[in-house]
Design a protein around this motif. Structure first.
Motif, PDB file in Angstrom:
ATOM      1  N   HIS A   3       4.183   8.839   9.144  1.00 46.79           N
ATOM      2  CA  HIS A   3       4.354   7.967   7.644  1.00 46.79           C
ATOM      3  C   HIS A   3       3.211   7.120   7.322  1.00 46.79           C
ATOM      4  CE1 HIS A   3       7.512   5.119   5.196  1.00 46.79           C
ATOM      5  NE2 HIS A   3       6.535   5.907   4.620  1.00 46.79           N
ATOM      6  N   ILE A   4       2.635   7.641   5.993  1.00 46.62           N
ATOM      7  CA  ILE A   4       1.365   7.066   5.629  1.00 46.62           C
ATOM      8  C   ILE A   4       1.642   6.133   4.429  1.00 46.62           C
ATOM      9  CG2 ILE A   4      -1.204   7.442   4.656  1.00 46.62           C
ATOM     10  CD1 ILE A   4      -1.048   9.998   6.237  1.00 46.62           C
ATOM     11  N   LEU A   5       1.059   4.964   4.400  1.00 43.74           N
ATOM     12  CA  LEU A   5       0.946   3.955   3.217  1.00 43.74           C
ATOM     13  C   LEU A   5      -0.310   4.110   2.527  1.00 43.74           C
ATOM     14  CD1 LEU A   5       2.407   1.850   1.420  1.00 43.74           C
ATOM     15  CD2 LEU A   5       1.254   0.010   3.204  1.00 43.74           C
ATOM     16  N   ILE A   6      -0.190   4.265   1.014  1.00 48.13           N
ATOM     17  CA  ILE A   6      -1.490   4.651   0.214  1.00 48.13           C
ATOM     18  C   ILE A   6      -1.251   3.052  -0.648  1.00 48.13           C
ATOM     19  CG2 ILE A   6      -2.683   5.614  -1.739  1.00 48.13           C
ATOM     20  CD1 ILE A   6      -1.152   8.214  -0.839  1.00 48.13           C
ATOM     21  N   VAL A   7      -2.486   2.586  -0.640  1.00 47.48           N
ATOM     22  CA  VAL A   7      -2.346   1.178  -1.629  1.00 47.48           C
ATOM     23  C   VAL A   7      -3.666   1.347  -2.375  1.00 47.48           C
ATOM     24  CG1 VAL A   7      -2.604  -1.205  -1.381  1.00 47.48           C
ATOM     25  CG2 VAL A   7      -1.519  -0.363   0.405  1.00 47.48           C
ATOM     26  N   GLU A   8      -3.484   1.638  -3.712  1.00 50.59           N
ATOM     27  CA  GLU A   8      -4.495   2.114  -4.603  1.00 50.59           C
ATOM     28  C   GLU A   8      -3.976   1.689  -5.976  1.00 50.59           C
ATOM     29  OE1 GLU A   8      -7.238   2.885  -6.664  1.00 50.59           O
ATOM     30  OE2 GLU A   8      -7.999   3.884  -4.967  1.00 50.59           O
ATOM     31  N   ARG A  23       1.770  17.632   0.640  1.00 52.82           N
ATOM     32  CA  ARG A  23       1.541  19.191   0.663  1.00 52.82           C
ATOM     33  C   ARG A  23       1.405  19.510   2.275  1.00 52.82           C
ATOM     34  NH1 ARG A  23      -1.262  19.291  -3.999  1.00 52.82           N
ATOM     35  NH2 ARG A  23      -3.431  19.359  -3.172  1.00 52.82           N
ATOM     36  N   ASN A  24       0.668  18.342   3.014  1.00 55.41           N
ATOM     37  CA  ASN A  24       0.257  18.873   4.505  1.00 55.41           C
ATOM     38  C   ASN A  24       1.247  18.063   5.257  1.00 55.41           C
ATOM     39  OD1 ASN A  24      -2.484  20.034   4.572  1.00 55.41           O
ATOM     40  ND2 ASN A  24      -2.376  18.846   2.535  1.00 55.41           N
ATOM     41  N   GLN A  25       2.618  17.953   4.894  1.00 53.52           N
ATOM     42  CA  GLN A  25       3.510  17.498   5.952  1.00 53.52           C
ATOM     43  C   GLN A  25       3.500  16.088   6.218  1.00 53.52           C
ATOM     44  OE1 GLN A  25       2.414  20.969   6.492  1.00 53.52           O
ATOM     45  NE2 GLN A  25       3.801  21.303   4.841  1.00 53.52           N
ATOM     46  N   TYR A  26       3.054  15.082   5.475  1.00 46.82           N
ATOM     47  CA  TYR A  26       3.158  13.679   5.735  1.00 46.82           C
ATOM     48  C   TYR A  26       3.989  12.983   4.998  1.00 46.82           C
ATOM     49  CZ  TYR A  26      -1.413  14.528   8.101  1.00 46.82           C
ATOM     50  OH  TYR A  26      -2.612  14.774   8.874  1.00 46.82           O
ATOM     51  N   GLN A  27       4.733  12.047   5.331  1.00 46.29           N
ATOM     52  CA  GLN A  27       5.621  11.214   4.515  1.00 46.29           C
ATOM     53  C   GLN A  27       4.641  10.017   4.023  1.00 46.29           C
ATOM     54  OE1 GLN A  27       8.839   9.435   6.839  1.00 46.29           O
ATOM     55  NE2 GLN A  27       9.550   8.174   5.033  1.00 46.29           N
ATOM     56  N   VAL A  28       4.705   9.920   2.626  1.00 45.13           N
ATOM     57  CA  VAL A  28       4.059   8.810   1.986  1.00 45.13           C
ATOM     58  C   VAL A  28       5.012   8.050   1.366  1.00 45.13           C
ATOM     59  CG1 VAL A  28       1.973   8.757   0.283  1.00 45.13           C
ATOM     60  CG2 VAL A  28       2.173  10.855   1.815  1.00 45.13           C
ATOM     61  N   SER A  29       4.313   6.700   1.273  1.00 40.95           N
ATOM     62  CA  SER A  29       4.804   5.474   0.413  1.00 40.95           C
ATOM     63  C   SER A  29       3.432   5.062  -0.347  1.00 40.95           C
ATOM     64  CB  SER A  29       5.435   4.520   1.158  1.00 40.95           C
ATOM     65  OG  SER A  29       6.621   5.114   1.978  1.00 40.95           O
ATOM     66  N   GLU A  36       2.215  -5.867  -3.596  1.00 40.85           N
ATOM     67  CA  GLU A  36       3.322  -5.212  -3.730  1.00 40.85           C
ATOM     68  C   GLU A  36       3.585  -4.324  -2.460  1.00 40.85           C
ATOM     69  OE1 GLU A  36       4.209  -0.853  -6.167  1.00 40.85           O
ATOM     70  OE2 GLU A  36       2.558  -2.073  -6.717  1.00 40.85           O
ATOM     71  N   ALA A  37       2.640  -3.884  -1.773  1.00 44.75           N
ATOM     72  CA  ALA A  37       2.801  -3.540  -0.394  1.00 44.75           C
ATOM     73  C   ALA A  37       3.663  -4.354   0.398  1.00 44.75           C
ATOM     74  CB  ALA A  37       1.673  -3.234   0.383  1.00 44.75           C
ATOM     75  N   GLN A  38       3.392  -5.704   0.432  1.00 43.19           N
ATOM     76  CA  GLN A  38       4.159  -6.739   1.287  1.00 43.19           C
ATOM     77  C   GLN A  38       5.556  -6.984   0.761  1.00 43.19           C
ATOM     78  OE1 GLN A  38       1.032  -9.937   0.858  1.00 43.19           O
ATOM     79  NE2 GLN A  38       1.876 -10.367   3.078  1.00 43.19           N
ATOM     80  N   GLU A  39       5.660  -6.853  -0.558  1.00 44.33           N
ATOM     81  CA  GLU A  39       7.067  -7.109  -1.035  1.00 44.33           C
ATOM     82  C   GLU A  39       7.965  -6.049  -0.911  1.00 44.33           C
ATOM     83  OE1 GLU A  39       6.171  -7.829  -5.225  1.00 44.33           O
ATOM     84  OE2 GLU A  39       5.642  -9.909  -4.956  1.00 44.33           O
ATOM     85  N   ARG A  40       7.388  -4.840  -0.793  1.00 43.03           N
ATOM     86  CA  ARG A  40       8.258  -3.521  -0.808  1.00 43.03           C
ATOM     87  C   ARG A  40       8.513  -2.930   0.481  1.00 43.03           C
ATOM     88  NH1 ARG A  40       6.171   1.163  -4.667  1.00 43.03           N
ATOM     89  NH2 ARG A  40       8.059   2.134  -3.672  1.00 43.03           N
ATOM     90  N   PHE A  41       7.501  -3.162   1.508  1.00 38.79           N
ATOM     91  CA  PHE A  41       7.379  -2.333   3.017  1.00 38.79           C
ATOM     92  C   PHE A  41       7.288  -3.370   3.939  1.00 38.79           C
ATOM     93  CE2 PHE A  41       5.569   0.513  -0.312  1.00 38.79           C
ATOM     94  CZ  PHE A  41       6.356   1.371  -0.501  1.00 38.79           C
ATOM     95  N   SER A  42       7.575  -2.991   5.206  1.00 38.98           N
ATOM     96  CA  SER A  42       7.344  -3.585   6.317  1.00 38.98           C
ATOM     97  C   SER A  42       5.700  -2.922   6.965  1.00 38.98           C
ATOM     98  CB  SER A  42       8.262  -3.456   7.496  1.00 38.98           C
ATOM     99  OG  SER A  42       7.811  -3.794   8.714  1.00 38.98           O
TER     100      SER A  42
END
Length: 478
Positions: A3-8, A23-29, A36-42
């Motif tokens: 599970h990968i987090l993109i912050v951009e 497309r390369n079988q990664y789960q992405v948020s 925003e990342a702090q508010e939405r995810f751990s």
């Protein structure tokens, strides 16, 4: 699935990167800022965080602390490449310059996730579930710790040297043609060393403008030159405690070579515009496709630096000299490229396998990877034909040919027995012997077909071995 987090904050880049990873079988948020990342995810729950350096509000480096040990890959534009050095010092596992190549990003992500998985804590967590066959993967893949595909004798010899050299702090010079995988060897040396937990900073000396190379490598002080509004650390400094990999070191200007020599001799650097030196602990791995000794004789490379670098020299064989490895590498690329487009039914047709074996691959592994990627994209059936590879080989020559590695004694009657025993000859000797013996009464096409190679390959072997074409051979085809 990792599970990968993109912050951009740039939506176009963020969406494109998300599609690439999915497309390369990664789960992405994804998120547009640290807040925003702090508010939405751990944040600490992710396997990897990929973040732009410059974001609205807090910078991407803030995620290093918030991730609580989750690896952070920093993206930065070339103009702010030096800022990435500070990111590495703050704990980022690596950085990647924008605009980045898709393969470069995928390789970086895969490497970071693999390194994380191979940490003692991760290994201990996995051990109970895999008790029965815990040692099987290592036994099946003897060079798994190296991370390079291939088992031909020259590569086995190279793996042995890598394992011996990696634990030392000796400088290493990796030599080989372009596209042979010199950076993979450098990465293996770093990963198997005692510096593996420290950064490995990779620098392509040919890609940085000559006017910037000294500042990039050694840093600069405020006011050292026009535009130097603040002091910056260099890439050598960023590699302190770890490994500095200088690719294409033959392109390094002489002035920068003198500074690099001081790093190797004294273990210290001096930023551009500074009078103060500072100590650094860096292991240097250099790579080149050029003959540095010859360049030194011509005055284009410092001789003293050459001997400092040449403590351990590792030679990477070109793909054309790796025998059955070519097919093994091609199949690995086929699996990877097929997975990208969600197909599992693709395979090489017989003529494609033969073309892969017989082609000389002047661009080496890089050319092979590109050919396989092209063929996977263009394929409309489950079988990939030789034509789809798009390589410069005569398809007609692939029919009814003998494999050059298994050449039988050719029919030539008395001529053959006069030069007995051919079985004592090396492959190159056999090639030379056969061409000289038969070129008077065979055309180039016939010679190539009997040897199981293309006419282009025959011509290249003639050039390499210095076998001239006789006039009678030329006349017979005119």
């Amino acid at each position: 699935m990792p599970h990968i987090l993109i912050v951009e904050d740039e939506t176009i880049i963020r969406s494109a990167l998300r599609r690439l990873l999915e497309r390369n079988q990664y789960q992405v948020s994804e998120a547009g800022s640290v807040q925003e990342a702090q508010e939405r995810f751990s944040i600490s729950s992710f396997d990897l965080i990929i973040s732009d350096l410059r974001l609205p509000g807090a910078p991407g480096t803030e995620l290093i602390k918030l991730g609580e040990g989750t690896p952070v890959l920093i993206m930065t534009s070339y103009a702010s490449l030096r800022s990435a050095v500070d990111s590495m010092k703050m704990g980022a596992v690596d950085y990647i310059a924008k605009p980045f190549d898709h393969d470069e990003m995928l390789q970086a992500a895969a490497r970071i996730l693999r390194d994380r998985q191979n940490t003692p804590a991760a290994a201990a967590a996995e051990r109970p579930a895999n008790k029965p066959g815990a040692d099987k993967p290592a036994a099946q893949n003897a060079n798994g710790d190296i991370g390079i595909i291939g088992s031909c004798p020259p590569m086995q010899d190279l793996y042995s040297k890598i394992r011996k050299v990696a634990p030392t702090d000796s400088n290493v010079l990796i030599q080989g043609e372009s596209g042979t995988g010199k950076e993979l060897v450098a990465r293996a040396l770093h990963n198997l060393s005692k510096r593996a937990k420290a950064p490995m900073i990779s620098v392509n000396c040919a890609a940085i403008p000559e006017t910037l190379i000294e500042s990039e490598l050694f840093g600069h002080e405020k006011g050292a030159f026009t535009g130097a509004s603040a002091g910056r650390a260099g890439l050598v400094e960023a590699a302190d405690g770890g490994t500095l990999f200088l690719d294409e070191i033959g392109e390094l200007p002489l002035e920068a070579q003198a500074r690099l020599l001081r790093v190797l001799q004294e273990g210290e650097i001096r930023r551009v515009g500074s009078v103060q030196s500072q100590k650094v602990d860096v292991r240097l791995i250099a790579a080149t496709h050029r003959d540095l000794k010859s360049l030194a004789k011509l005055g284009q490379f410092r001789e003293d630096l050459y001997y400092r670098l040449h403590v351990i020299a590792l030679k990477l064989p070109p793909l054309r000299e790796r025998g059955a490895d070519v097919g093994e590498i091609a199949k690995a690329f086929l699996i990877r490229q097929s997975a990208r487009i969600g197909r599992t039914d693709l395979r090489f047709a017989a003529d494609a396998e033969q073309a892969i074996r017989q082609y000389s691959w002047p661009g080496n592994v890089r050319e092979l990877e590109n050919a396989v990627e092209r063929s996977v994209i263009l394929s409309e059936s489950t079988e990939i034909s030789a034509e789809l590879l798009g390589i410069d080989i005569e398809l007609a020559d692939l029919q009814d040919t003998d494999d050059f590695l298994g050449l039988p004694a050719q029919q030539g009657g008395a001529n053959n027995t006069a030069h007995d025993p051919t079985e004592d000859l090396s492959l190159e000797d056999y090639f030379q012997h056969f061409v000289l013996e038969h070129q008077d009464h065979m055309t180039e096409t016939e010679l190539a077909r009997k040897l199981g190679v293309s006419r282009k390959c025959l011509w290249e072997r003639r050039q390499r071995l210095g076998i001239p074409r006789r006039k009678s051979s030329v006349a017979s085809e005119s």
